[in-house]
Design a protein around this motif. Structure first.
Motif, mmCIF file in Angstrom:
data_model
loop_
_atom_site.group_PDB
_atom_site.id
_atom_site.type_symbol
_atom_site.label_atom_id
_atom_site.label_comp_id
_atom_site.label_asym_id
_atom_site.label_seq_id
_atom_site.Cartn_x
_atom_site.Cartn_y
_atom_site.Cartn_z
ATOM 1 N N TRP A 199 5.262 -3.304 -6.082
ATOM 2 C CA TRP A 199 4.893 -3.165 -4.670
ATOM 3 C C TRP A 199 4.619 -1.710 -4.323
ATOM 4 O O TRP A 199 5.325 -0.816 -4.797
ATOM 5 N N SER B 149 0.628 -5.421 -6.355
ATOM 6 C CA SER B 149 0.202 -5.894 -5.029
ATOM 7 C C SER B 149 -1.120 -5.207 -4.686
ATOM 8 O O SER B 149 -1.462 -4.161 -5.258
ATOM 9 N N HIS C 230 6.232 -12.440 1.430
ATOM 10 C CA HIS C 230 5.402 -11.895 0.351
ATOM 11 C C HIS C 230 6.088 -11.852 -1.011
ATOM 12 O O HIS C 230 5.421 -11.824 -2.035
HETATM 13 C C1 BEZ Z 1 3.440 -3.561 -0.700
HETATM 14 O O1 BEZ Z 1 4.260 -2.703 -0.495
HETATM 15 O O2 BEZ Z 1 2.743 -3.519 -1.694
HETATM 16 C C2 BEZ Z 1 3.339 -4.711 0.272
HETATM 17 C C3 BEZ Z 1 4.276 -4.821 1.276
HETATM 18 C C4 BEZ Z 1 4.186 -5.877 2.186
HETATM 19 C C5 BEZ Z 1 3.180 -6.831 2.058
HETATM 20 C C6 BEZ Z 1 2.268 -6.714 1.034
HETATM 21 C C7 BEZ Z 1 2.333 -5.641 0.139
#
Ligand code: BEZ
Ligand code: MG
Length: 452
Positions: A112, A162, A298
């Motif tokens: 993430w 992500s 998520h």
């Molecule tokens: C991320 O940190 O990559 C992320 C956080 C929340 C939703 C989607 C991605």
């Protein structure tokens, strides 16, 4: 010995016929990547970036060299760090306790953007530790940790980024990709270098070069975010697990390759073949920022556990771990099932918690409904949710007539969503509900519809 196995891509090897006959090997099509009809979600601006094929943040593409502002650099230990060594030891110990095997052949990490920022790259450090690669920030150098120091095989790693990580951290994707390719190219015995072993098998199976077959850093297409599983679960219009798993494959199968950076290339066969080797899934959560994996959708949206099970020829479910980090207590490693049980007991199943949010918070029923839906999401993606959680929650929110009336009158819409979650969980057997309980829920659904 591994050359002889030819078209195989599991550690134990399988026959090529099996590869050709499995129904799950159907090609992924554009139809597998659609939003639920009721969903208004989309990726703003995504269509343009998607058509161009470029990675989202084009400004970052110009700074190809790995680097951080000076003060940020000081906070990074280089990879691996002493804490990542501890955490990987805990992961392997947990893996061994559950499977009785000393280590996994391949681990998939969901990585993430926010977690990477808050923890200064701790998930990356864990990947480097498993690979047996050392990265020094000051010199910006990658080197192999000698096998005699590592004292175990180099473990293969798949990195599922992500969309936010892909947009923000092309330098880190480059670093990960270079490290993995470096390991694949090390002339070591295949049983001591599982990246090399699997990459060689992939060159045979997919007819590609060793460097291409050693690509393990995947994400969405440019401009696209998430696996859409949560959107389908939220809409309640999904049909079954296979539909959702194909959605994950269709959306997350774009590979990053530092030999041709700037473009995320559609490689569903490679993605599927690398997932088949995975025996452990890992996600990190920064618990200073967010309390639990059932608060937001998520984490389950990005969970590939049962998808991997359906792809593996032995049909074994990978071990599914969560690394929780807090500034005060450091890191802890839990199975997803332990984590969900603890979250549920301290929150939606705890009278202190639900009485507090129902009395003092206008959004209390919505919070409970979202949390139950996220728990159902985890059942669907990981199979790690104890049916007792649904059973106890049903007793609290649906079977107790006083509570049921209270939450229905407080927030009718969220109540209906909560009811729909229980029905779905029971009808699809994620919750082992009796026929009487399901009948009661159906009658309640009819009753709430007459109130609309
Ligand atoms: C991320 O940190 O990559 C992320 C956080 C929340 C939703 C989607 C991605
Ligand atoms: Mg995303």
């Amino acid at each position: 010995m591994w050359e002889e196995k030819g078209l195989t891509n599991t550690p134990g090897g399988v026959s090529p016929e099996r590869v050709l006959t499995t129904t799950k090997n159907k090609p992924i099509t554009i139809e597998d990547d659609k939003l639920p009809p009721s969903s208004k979600l989309g990726s703003p601006g995504g269509d343009i970036l998607h058509k161009k094929g470029n990675i989202g943040n084009t400004a970052l593409l110009r700074s190809y060299v790995v680097g951080h502002p000076e003060d940020e650099r000081k906070k990074m230990d280089g990879f691996p760090s002493p804490s990542s060594q501890d955490i990987v030891e805990k992961m392997l110990k947990k893996f061994k306790q559950i499977t009785k095997r000393p280590y996994p052949a391949c681990v998939i990490f969901t990585i993430w953007g926010t977690d990477n920022i808050h923890t200064y790259g701790k998930t990356m450090a864990q990947i480097f530790e498993l690979l047996g690669v050392k990265y020094t920030v000051e010199e910006d150098e990658l080197e192999l940790v000698p096998l005699e120091h590592l004292r175990r095989p180099r473990i293969d790693c798949v990195v599922a980024c992500s969309g936010a990580f892909r947009d923000l951290f092309i330098n880190q994707m480059t670093l990960l990709d270079r490290a993995i390719k470096m390991v694949a190219e090390a002339k070591e015995a295949p049983e001591m270098n599982l990246v090399r072993k699997h990459s060689f098998q992939l060159t045979q199976e997919l007819n590609m070069s060793m460097r291409e077959a050693a690509s393990r850093v995947f994400s969405n297409a440019a401009g696209s975010y998430g696996a859409n599983i949560a959107a389908w679960i939220k809409s309640n219009e999904w049909e079954g697990e296979i539909q959702l798993q194909r959605q994950y494959l269709a959306r997350k199968c774009y590979v990053f390759n530092s030999d041709k950076p700037a473009v995320m290339e559609y490689k569903s066969d490679l993605f599927r073949a690398t997932l088949r080797n995975c025996e452990l899934t890992v996600q990190g959560i920064d618990c200073d920022e967010l309390l639990s994996i059932t608060d937001v959708p998520h984490f389950y949206d990005a969970d590939p556990t049962k998808l991997i099970q359906s792809l593996r020829f032995d049909n074994e479910r990978p071990v599914c771990l969560l690394v929780k980090t807090t500034r005060k207590h450091g890191e802890d490693v839990l199975t997803i099932s332990e984590s969900i049980r603890l979250d549920a007991m301290s929150k939606i199943l705890s009278p202190n918690y639900y009485e507090d949010i129902l009395s003092h918070n206008d959004e209390g029923v919505r919070t409970i409904s979202n949390c139950m839906r996220n728990i159902l999401g985890w059942s669907v993606t990981s199979g790690e949710v104890d049916t007792m959680i649904f059973e106890i929650a049903y007793g609290i929110y649906m079977d107790d007539n006083v509570m049921q009336k209270r939450i229905r009158e407080k927030d009718e819409t969220s109540f209906r969503h909560l009811l729909a979650t229980f029905l779905r969980a029971g009808e699809m057997r994620y919750w082992d509900a009796t026929r009487d309980k399901l009948e009661k829920l159906r009658a309640l659904k009819k009753f709430t519809e007459t109130l609309q």
